[in-house]
Scaffold this motif. Structure first.
Motif, PDB file in Angstrom:
ATOM      1  N   GLU A  38      -2.612   0.106  19.698  1.00 33.20           N
ATOM      2  CA  GLU A  38      -1.669   0.004  18.575  1.00 33.20           C
ATOM      3  C   GLU A  38      -2.221  -0.904  17.489  1.00 33.20           C
ATOM      4  O   GLU A  38      -2.086  -0.615  16.306  1.00 33.20           O
ATOM      5  CB  GLU A  38      -0.298  -0.484  19.053  1.00 33.20           C
TER       6      GLU A  38
ATOM      7  N   GLU B 299       5.448  -1.079  18.637  1.00 28.74           N
ATOM      8  CA  GLU B 299       4.560  -0.620  17.566  1.00 28.74           C
ATOM      9  C   GLU B 299       4.494  -1.689  16.499  1.00 28.74           C
ATOM     10  O   GLU B 299       5.442  -2.419  16.271  1.00 28.74           O
ATOM     11  CB  GLU B 299       5.077   0.681  16.951  1.00 28.74           C
ATOM     12  N   GLY B 300       3.370  -1.709  15.804  1.00 31.47           N
ATOM     13  CA  GLY B 300       3.227  -2.594  14.653  1.00 31.47           C
ATOM     14  C   GLY B 300       2.822  -3.980  14.959  1.00 31.47           C
ATOM     15  O   GLY B 300       2.631  -4.500  15.950  1.00 31.47           O
TER      16      GLY B 300
ATOM     17  N   ARG C  65      -3.611   0.136   7.635  1.00 33.53           N
ATOM     18  CA  ARG C  65      -3.852  -0.827   6.541  1.00 33.53           C
ATOM     19  C   ARG C  65      -5.063  -0.421   5.711  1.00 33.53           C
ATOM     20  O   ARG C  65      -5.042  -0.500   4.484  1.00 33.53           O
ATOM     21  CB  ARG C  65      -4.036  -2.233   7.110  1.00 33.53           C
TER      22      ARG C  65
ATOM     23  N   GLN D 108      -2.805   0.243  13.666  1.00 35.54           N
ATOM     24  CA  GLN D 108      -2.266  -0.487  12.517  1.00 35.54           C
ATOM     25  C   GLN D 108      -3.382  -0.878  11.544  1.00 35.54           C
ATOM     26  O   GLN D 108      -3.180  -0.845  10.329  1.00 35.54           O
ATOM     27  CB  GLN D 108      -1.489  -1.726  12.979  1.00 35.54           C
TER      28      GLN D 108
ATOM     29  N   ARG E 213       6.254   3.824   5.791  1.00 39.18           N
ATOM     30  CA  ARG E 213       6.405   2.370   5.765  1.00 39.18           C
ATOM     31  C   ARG E 213       7.829   1.958   5.426  1.00 39.18           C
ATOM     32  O   ARG E 213       8.377   1.058   6.036  1.00 39.18           O
ATOM     33  CB  ARG E 213       5.407   1.770   4.774  1.00 39.18           C
TER      34      ARG E 213
END
Length: 150
Positions: free
Chosen positions: A30, A149-150, A38, A34, A64
């Motif tokens: 994950e 997530e994230g 980005r 990410q 987003r």
């Protein structure tokens, strides 16, 4: 006739170690995903989500923010035409197509079929972070951090 088997020495530990390794890999995968997101956004891409929402309906949202970009009726081809019309420069990337290469965690000391079952258990929405924390001996916060997530 009753047949009993004595568990292999360390099999409980091997199962816990495997689930812990899966949790660590989920987090690493994950984090890589990410980072890819980005990098895409830095390069000017917009990450979208959405698609067919019914047999004859679709929507496009900003991944987003969750903001609705467009919606309409029609099939997948109509959805695709809308994406092309709204993104003529091809800078949108659907979140389903943003991948990192997941790493396979090889089971050590447990059968492959048990490893598959543990992966299913860990990936199930019915499996709570509390259940996982209790099983692997981690704090609830640590398990949640590895599974989110994230």
């Amino acid at each position: 006739m009753t047949v009993t088997h004595t568990p292999k020495t360390g099999s409980d530990t091997a199962v816990r170690d495997y689930v812990q390794a899966l949790l660590r890999q989920i987090r690493a995968d994950e984090d890589a995903r990410q980072e890819t997101i980005r990098a895409l956004e830095t390069d000017g891409h917009r990450i979208i989500s959405g698609g067919q929402t019914g047999e004859d309906a679709w929507d496009i949202t900003d991944w987003r923010t969750g903001d609705l970009i467009a919606n309409g009726t029609g099939n997948y081809d109509d959805y695709g035409a809308a994406v092309e019309r709204l993104d003529p420069d091809g800078k949108w990337r659907h979140i389903d197509h943003v991948d990192s290469d997941p790493t396979i965690v090889e089971p050590v000391g447990i059968p492959d079929s048990l490893a598959d079952a543990l992966q299913d258990w860990l990936g199930s929405s019915a499996t709570t972070d509390e259940d996982v924390a209790e099983f692997v001996g981690w704090s609830l916060d640590e398990v949640t951090r590895h599974r989110e997530e994230g």
